[in-house]
Design a protein around this motif. Structure first.
Motif, PDB file in Angstrom:
ATOM      1  N   PRO A 150      -4.437  -5.779   4.059  1.00 12.20           N
ATOM      2  CA  PRO A 150      -4.713  -4.346   3.957  1.00 12.20           C
ATOM      3  C   PRO A 150      -4.219  -3.615   5.195  1.00 12.20           C
ATOM      4  O   PRO A 150      -4.185  -4.149   6.274  1.00 12.20           O
ATOM      5  N   ARG A 151      -3.868  -2.377   4.971  1.00 11.06           N
ATOM      6  CA  ARG A 151      -3.438  -1.603   6.154  1.00 11.06           C
ATOM      7  C   ARG A 151      -4.667  -1.003   6.818  1.00 11.06           C
ATOM      8  O   ARG A 151      -5.743  -0.930   6.262  1.00 11.06           O
ATOM      9  N   VAL A 166      -6.077   6.082  -0.552  1.00 10.60           N
ATOM     10  CA  VAL A 166      -4.737   5.975   0.041  1.00 10.60           C
ATOM     11  C   VAL A 166      -4.209   7.346   0.434  1.00 10.60           C
ATOM     12  O   VAL A 166      -3.507   7.492   1.433  1.00 10.60           O
ATOM     13  N   GLU A 224      -1.365  -3.727  -3.546  1.00 13.69           N
ATOM     14  CA  GLU A 224      -0.908  -2.635  -4.402  1.00 13.69           C
ATOM     15  C   GLU A 224      -1.738  -2.646  -5.678  1.00 13.69           C
ATOM     16  O   GLU A 224      -1.469  -3.427  -6.599  1.00 13.69           O
ATOM     17  N   TYR A 272       2.016   1.797  -3.514  1.00 17.50           N
ATOM     18  CA  TYR A 272       0.935   2.412  -4.289  1.00 17.50           C
ATOM     19  C   TYR A 272       0.840   3.913  -3.982  1.00 17.50           C
ATOM     20  O   TYR A 272       0.695   4.739  -4.900  1.00 17.50           O
ATOM     21  N   GLU A 280      -9.392   4.137  -5.223  1.00 18.67           N
ATOM     22  CA  GLU A 280      -8.309   3.709  -4.338  1.00 18.67           C
ATOM     23  C   GLU A 280      -7.210   4.773  -4.227  1.00 18.67           C
ATOM     24  O   GLU A 280      -6.574   4.895  -3.163  1.00 18.67           O
ATOM     25  N   TRP A 300       0.816  -1.210   0.000  1.00 19.35           N
ATOM     26  CA  TRP A 300       0.000   0.000   0.000  1.00 19.35           C
ATOM     27  C   TRP A 300       0.849   1.259   0.000  1.00 19.35           C
ATOM     28  O   TRP A 300       0.454   2.276  -0.574  1.00 19.35           O
ATOM     29  N   ASP A 301       2.049   1.216   0.592  1.00 22.88           N
ATOM     30  CA  ASP A 301       2.924   2.380   0.555  1.00 22.88           C
ATOM     31  C   ASP A 301       3.587   2.520  -0.812  1.00 22.88           C
ATOM     32  O   ASP A 301       3.889   3.643  -1.243  1.00 22.88           O
ATOM     33  N   THR A 312     -13.845   0.034   3.703  1.00 23.05           N
ATOM     34  CA  THR A 312     -13.587   1.460   3.532  1.00 23.05           C
ATOM     35  C   THR A 312     -14.537   2.302   4.374  1.00 23.05           C
ATOM     36  O   THR A 312     -14.123   3.256   5.047  1.00 23.05           O
ATOM     37  N   PRO A 336      -7.902   2.496   4.224  1.00 18.80           N
ATOM     38  CA  PRO A 336      -7.218   1.242   3.874  1.00 18.80           C
ATOM     39  C   PRO A 336      -7.430   0.858   2.416  1.00 18.80           C
ATOM     40  O   PRO A 336      -8.481   1.134   1.824  1.00 18.80           O
ATOM     41  N   ILE A 337      -6.432   0.250   1.843  1.00 14.98           N
ATOM     42  CA  ILE A 337      -6.552  -0.378   0.533  1.00 14.98           C
ATOM     43  C   ILE A 337      -5.994  -1.792   0.661  1.00 14.98           C
ATOM     44  O   ILE A 337      -5.349  -2.132   1.654  1.00 14.98           O
TER      45      ILE A 337
END
Length: 310
Positions: free
Chosen positions: A309-310, A65, A74, A42, A61, A39-40, A134, A70-71
């Motif tokens: 997911p974060r 982000v 990537e 992305y 998305e 995710w980072d 989400t 959260p997503i």
């Protein structure tokens, strides 16, 4: 391009494995890039596109982000709103056209669809488990916001496409879900036919212990814990593991069944079902097959390393 040009030197460094090309003309040290969770990575790609296209307005998305929502993994594509009324896909940048007005916010010079509109967009156009994830996160991060506002935004959209689909996650959204794993798990629990659990129930013992559990089925006296597959390393990790074992032992004595699962089970409906059944929990309705069938692919997108997911 002459050998002395900066672009040439960057290209050579990339071929040597010293740099990773984030976008055309935008590079990052390869060793640091490889350490980033999906995710980072992305988020870095979204920032790189903003650097190259300062007028871009990010959506879906990409907006999520940027807003700290959260997503999963990537995502392959970067999403932006069209400025000329044309939808298209160029490389990994997808441009969207919409007749609906959305609130646009700007942070650090980057414009993106406001979090509430983003949550509604994801609920309308993505897997319902991701829509729930989400929306839950947005309510958790924004105490002044309630699910009713998200439902109202959904109903005000001029396009009927996705309106009915969005009602499922938006009517179930709650700030009580404390992680993406809990949100995805709640979706799976419902589709597997189990009754809806109470969230974040507090148990107090005669010894003065106070424990809060992720899910509790009061009628069946079953506890459910979504633990996120935490690793326990080193001496402090062993202490945490001992404390968690003590906590679970105490909780088990105060209920009729205890289920624990992580991302592996949340991605696999049959594995989650097995964990719940092993605790003695019993479903009360038939399965809802369609979202369960598509859930694994929604949680494990094709691009990037498999990650939670974060």
């Amino acid at each position: 391009m002459r050998p002395g040009d900066a672009a040439f030197r960057l290209d050579v460094a990339e071929r040597r494995g010293e740099l990773h090309r984030v976008a055309l003309g935008v590079y990052a040290p390869k060793a640091l890039w490889d350490l980033l969770p999906p995710w980072d990575r992305y988020l870095a790609r979204v920032h790189a596109h903003a650097l190259l296209r300062p007028g871009a307005v990010f959506a879906l998305e990409s907006a999520a982000v940027l807003a700290g929502l959260p997503i999963v993994g990537e995502p392959t594509e970067i999403h932006v709103l069209s400025a000329d009324g044309t939808s298209r896909l160029v490389g990994q940048v997808r441009t969207h056209v919409s007749t609906d007005q959305r609130e646009i916010v700007r942070m650090d010079g980057i414009a993106f669809v406001a979090p509430a509109d983003t949550a509604v967009d994801i609920a309308r156009h993505r897997h319902p488990a991701l829509g729930l994830m989400t929306a839950d996160a947005l309510l958790r991060l924004t105490p002044a916001l309630d699910a009713g506002h998200l439902l109202e935004l959904n109903e005000l959209r001029t396009s009927a496409r996705g309106r009915a689909a969005a009602r499922w996650p938006l009517t179930r959204a709650t700030p009580l879900a404390e992680s993406s794993l809990e949100s995805i798990s709640r979706a799976g629990v419902e589709w597997l036919g189990y009754p809806a659990p109470e969230l974040q129930v507090v148990f107090r013992t005669s010894a003065g212990d106070v424990f809060r559990v992720d899910m509790y089925w009061r009628a069946q006296r079953r506890i459910g814990e979504a633990d996120g597959d935490l690793k326990y390393d080193g001496e402090s990790g062993r202490a945490r593991l001992r404390e968690e074992k003590r906590r679970e032992d105490i909780l088990r004595r105060g209920c009729d069944g205890f289920a624990r699962w992580g991302w592996g089970e949340a991605r696999d409906p049959d594995a989650l079902d097995a964990a719940l059944r092993a605790s003695g929990l019993r479903p009360e309705r038939p399965r809802v097959a369609a979202p369960l069938l598509t859930l694994p692919a929604a949680i494990d997108p094709p691009r990037g390393r498999t990650a939670t997911p974060r």
